[in-house]
Design an enzyme around this catalytic site. Sequence first.
Site, short mmCIF file in Angstrom:
data_model
loop_
_atom_site.label_atom_id
_atom_site.label_comp_id
_atom_site.label_asym_id
_atom_site.label_seq_id
_atom_site.Cartn_x
_atom_site.Cartn_y
_atom_site.Cartn_z
N ILE A 566 40.02 15.74 18.96
CA ILE A 566 41.38 16.20 19.29
C ILE A 566 42.22 15.13 19.96
CG2 ILE A 566 40.74 18.64 19.42
CD1 ILE A 566 40.54 18.39 22.44
N GLY A 567 41.63 13.95 20.19
CA GLY A 567 42.43 12.89 20.79
C GLY A 567 41.61 11.63 21.00
N LYS A 568 42.33 10.53 21.22
CA LYS A 568 41.70 9.25 21.51
C LYS A 568 42.50 8.56 22.60
CE LYS A 568 39.78 8.52 16.87
NZ LYS A 568 39.71 7.63 15.69
N GLY A 569 41.81 7.79 23.45
CA GLY A 569 42.51 7.07 24.51
C GLY A 569 41.72 5.87 24.95
N PHE A 571 39.78 5.59 27.44
CA PHE A 571 38.44 5.97 27.88
C PHE A 571 37.51 6.11 26.68
CE2 PHE A 571 35.81 7.94 31.19
CZ PHE A 571 34.86 8.60 30.44
N GLY A 572 37.98 6.71 25.62
CA GLY A 572 37.16 6.96 24.44
C GLY A 572 37.75 8.07 23.59
N VAL A 574 38.17 12.18 22.59
CA VAL A 574 38.15 13.53 23.15
C VAL A 574 37.79 14.52 22.04
CG1 VAL A 574 39.44 15.27 24.43
CG2 VAL A 574 39.94 12.85 24.78
N ASP A 684 48.89 6.20 37.34
CA ASP A 684 49.09 6.13 35.88
C ASP A 684 49.83 7.38 35.39
OD1 ASP A 684 48.97 4.84 33.46
OD2 ASP A 684 46.97 5.57 32.95
#
Length: 864
Positions: A566-569, A571-572, A574, A684
């Site tokens: 459902i997502g990427k950022g 951190f890694g 999701v 942030d």
Amino acid sequence: MDTCTRLLFAACATLSILHLVQSQNQQGFISLDCGLASNESPYNEANSNLTYISDADFIQGGKTGNVQKDLLMKLRKPYTVLRYFPDGIRNCYSLNVKQDTNYLIRVMFRYGNYDGLNNSPRFDLYLGPNIWTTIDMGKSGDGVLEEIIHITRSNILDICLVKTGTSTPMISSIELRPLLYDTYIAQTGSLRNYNRFYFTDSNNYIRYPQDVHDRIWVPLILPEWTHINTSHHVIDSIDGYDPPQDVLRTGAMPANASDPMTITWNLKTATDQVYGYIYIAEIMEVQANETREFEVVVNNKVHFDPFRPTRFEAQVMFNNVPLTCEGGFCRLQLIKTPKSTLPPLMNAFEIFTGIEFPQSETNQNDVIAVKNIQASYGLNRISWQGDPCVPKQFLWTGLSCNVIDVSTPPRIVKLDLSSSGLNGVIPPSIQNLTQLQELDLSQNNLTGKVPEFLAKMKYLLVINLSGNKLSGLVPQALLDRKKEGLKLLVDENMICVSCGTRFPTAAVAASVSAVAIIILVLVLIFVLRRRKPSAGKVTRSSFKSENRRFTYSDVNKMTNNFQVVIGKGGFGVVYQGCLNNEQAAIKVLSHSSAQGYKEFKTEVELLLRVHHEKLVSLIGYCDDDNGLALIYELMGKGNLKEHLSGKPGCSVLSWPIRLKIALESAIGIEYLHTGCKPKIVHRDVKSTNILLSEEFEAKIADFGLSRSFLIGNEAQPTVVAGTFGYLDPEYHKTSLLSMKSDVYSFGVVLLEIISGQDVIDLSRENCNIVEWTSFILENGDIESIVDPNLHQDYDTSSAWKVVELAMSCVNRTSKERPNMSQVVHVLNECLETCEKWRKSQEVDLSSPLELSIVVDTEINPKAR
């Protein structure tokens, strides 16, 4: 706005003829058939006889594809194959061009369902470090053509495809055609082709070889026009523009002789600046008692003196100063004068809009130097494409650059190629990085001597050559620089550091003994550390709460083997998961994460002790040898940025909802600043870190960069961290972090909420959203700031109030900014005002609530 006029007549005929001869042999043409196999290159295209070559030597990666078979017979050969880019974010073509040369640059995209997915791609197209446009095959049909006229700034031209979503960028062809330097000149920036018409009842497009510059002329005739043509040769007296004979021998005029000849068009953006080129030649037999005279009128304003076309001689009219069209609607009219007995006529018309490419490319000498270094070592890094330094998000791995402003070419100041598997000698091209401050070539397999030219690089502060196979003496000049403060690391090499002889036998024996002692000490330290972890080391047993700790196997089960992303950022990745029949979001740390265990630990410890309804709740965490993960409550509507940027599937947020989200986010940050002991600075704050529930309830997320304030409210020194565009400039300059740093970032978020604009958009003249807003506010123009997707359905009073609040938050001086409690108070007032407006728009809300905090007069809105 005054419009300069210009009529070009016969001049420099000999130069024109020479120019035509050069153009007809395709001198300077670059024609790339993207995806063409190298063994099929070159070939001459059947219709135009243009010579196309494979793109393989101009691009680092990508894969080749073919349009589906039923389209093959309909397309010219360059559009039957393509190159697509499943890997990397930015993929760039690098073309050798002539600096300060005017080029027609044309790029063609033909999807042709090459992948069988029927999923039209959407991605960004960049020219060097600047965005050119967004390619959206879904909106524009299966084929998209983009063309600009641009003066090159260096000998290298980068054309880049940038992945912005889930679809894969692709390209069919790239064409460059040199033009005369003094033709097609914009007042500033470059020219983007809107359309190029010639007036005929034919259906034939005209390009090379009929047009020596390979412009593409589109046929056009309107029902209210009469088509005219001639077989007579038309003299081309327009130096450098060279319209084709097939264009000049045909034309149109109004069927009703008393009517004006009218062309209208709608601009893609209402504020676009327009340049027009009108080609006129008298191609009819005009009798002695007949006169053809007309004025050129644009948007009801006369822009040229009454004009009489010359028999069988082409002339061009164009505006040096760009025009604007109210509401984006443009009207060109040729209106006959009272003296005229004949209606106006026109042969062809080119329309351009101005386009700015404000960001300067990296210093050309630096670019050449780093590409020579890349070639010397055979480096094939996927990020090493396009401009090395800008835009910042595409900075080449291992480089640091000094970027002063958009008008100053960036300089490379750090080169880190440590542990890169390099072989060979230290290349002399390094010395051409004349602003280099740090050089790290450690832990490679470099051989040869330490070059003396390193001592001549006056800005070098650090040289790390350790862990290689270098030999010989360190140059005395470099040792002298070391005495002056240069940090020189050459250990783990076969190098003599002092001049004269090699190390004597006794020295070698002593060295061996010393090494043995060092190894023994290291072993003892290792044993002691195994027995008792040091106080300063981050250990995995240091979390105070174990009742929410899960194993990696548990995480695997929650996510059904990591099935739904459902997502990427940073951190890694999701994943969507389920825990105790409740939906959850599981963020799994990537091994290549730029963040890491320290930020993971910070976030877990903070969320284990801090709880608030406006902060995302931590359900649990995973911290074992198999991996790291954070388990949150699932926020069903994703993040705020997705809704403001118009991501597919995301609804447009109404003005009341935007105010509600702003208030709830502010409450969350206020709690960190005032409700926690010790107080916490998020560090942030940005729109992607504001998550939304199914009911659009906003919560603050991502606390990996957060810092606790153990002593008072004073600013504290710390390493600068945050996100470009949201980062407090005072904090960035001084490294002093305070609560007001979060206030600045939140002010930027408010500007996003109000405008729907990207924080950084290089296509804008003022690319930073704070500068963009300040510029517009100088004219007190609230409508140009508020998101056009709201269609003016918002309360002006509360909108002004929020703009004022946002601009006070982004004051460059932190002491002049409000605190978060003041921000919450003002947003509460704005929401109350908006609710009254929403319930009854008949109530007079023109008297605004006054902001109770100090606002910088330089950026305060000046009108309502």
